[in-house]
Scaffold this active site. Sequence first.
Site, mmCIF file in Angstrom:
data_model
loop_
_atom_site.group_PDB
_atom_site.id
_atom_site.type_symbol
_atom_site.label_atom_id
_atom_site.label_comp_id
_atom_site.label_asym_id
_atom_site.label_seq_id
_atom_site.Cartn_x
_atom_site.Cartn_y
_atom_site.Cartn_z
ATOM 1 C CB SER A 63 62.299 -36.361 90.646
ATOM 2 O OG SER A 63 61.478 -35.257 90.923
ATOM 3 C CE LYS A 64 57.667 -37.578 86.746
ATOM 4 N NZ LYS A 64 57.292 -37.064 88.079
#
Length: 520
Positions: free
Chosen positions: A256-257
Amino acid sequence: MTTPYTEVRTRFAPSPSGFLHVGGARTALFNYLYAKAKKGKFLLRVEDTDQDRSTEASFKIILESLKWLGMEWDEGPGVGGPHGPYTQSERLHIYKEYTAKLISEKKAYRCFCSSEELEGKKKQAESMGIPYLYDGKCSGLSESEINEQINKGTPFTVRFKTPNKLVVVDDMIQGKVKFESKLIGDFIIVKSDGFPSYNYAVVIDDALMKITHVIRGVGHLSNTPRQILIFEAFGFPLPRFAHASEIVGTDGKKLSKRAGATSVLAFRDLGYLSETLRNYMALLGWTSPDGKEYMPDEELCSIFDIERCSKSPATFDVFKKLKEEEKETVDFNKLDAIGLSEYLNQKSKLNWMSNKLIREVPIERLGQEMVPFLVNSNIPAEYKSGTHPTLLSILDSVRVYLDRLIQAPPYIEEFFQEDIQFENEEAKNLILEGNGKKVAKEFYDSITAAAPNNPDDYKNLMASVGEKTGEKGRTLFMPIRSITTGKSHGLELPILFTLLGQEKLKKRMEILGKIVGLAP
Ligand code: GLU
């Protein structure tokens, strides 16, 4: 009781609350490939019961992404099928019917506790350092107490009466994982807005849609005991569960990110062919029986199996950059394009696969795939449709250099460029230093005298210039490159010259020759 069905039926069940990122697409792919390999069906179901987070835009992006990736669904939105509707918000009447059944069988009950009251109890548990579980306050309400609350219009949720037992998830990837249901408590299956919770709707849908294999990310493993308890409460046969490994970045941290958290459409927009991304994603947690990595689509669809999925985290490393010190140990000038892409293979599997496929696909297909990248390029309009034979032959000679189609326009523009200049002093100096001018002039004279029209002709001409000037290797090729392109790097010269043609080539040499003081 496990599933009695004979046909394998898998499903991808996205919540339309964002775009389709690599993690989600990998889940979809595993479901798709497993269904294909087992000659079964792949379903798409939209899980939009979280009304605050679901959007139409996200729904459209997810569908577009799946279509681009070539994962057409056999049943689902837009296609229909015998177990529809395939969008949860259109199935509320079905959940309602099943909830009434559970309540009448005393396997679920209405909970009138207010959110403030529950919040307070949660905080209290937190302050005591113990995990919060619903205390079952509303499980013992009498019929008249319930009716009184309903008549008053008190909002309520519906809770599942969790039986006390050991739940064993027999997972095809993670193995047998045990959960004590007393740590789960009576959980909410219908929210106060009347919408079912994820863990509840997913079970009714998987059962009614006759799903035989639930393949999803390992993040959902902890939801599975709740789901198994509901399957059991209804007497539904259990599907097989398979929770695929986590995907991590090169630093071992969650994706994520990071790059993989971007939409898969970003890969399309960079010019990766969709089969490349599929091939790459298939290897995120799965290995082929013979360890082969680069696989044509048909092969992938026939050999994929959950048995060969691993529980260790899969590393997503596509954007790993060359580190400065790595650059120093490799003489890039000595690598040809294939060598370079093989080198990059060690750095980025995705780019290696991508280059390999770009080199292999029929040139007409590549022309079509190039269209979006040609729209804003600096080439004459008649070449932008991606079908012009000249464009295709240019593309055919440059494809060896490409990892992504977005890299192609500068190469292609080079062929159409009229106002040629030296890219920098370094390029100009290739002619000004040593025997450069002599080599350049000799090359100009020899193409004027001969009529070269294929790569071999140009190769022979360059060899004869070498003999006449006594130069070879770098001191022969670099001045020729510079006087014909104004650059110190680029495509293989004989191919470039053939595509440009003798006249254009001479014109370029005249313009650049003037700058370095060479008379035509
Ligand atoms: N809607 C859930 C999600 O997007 C589906 C999980 C599942 O496959 O059961 O995470």
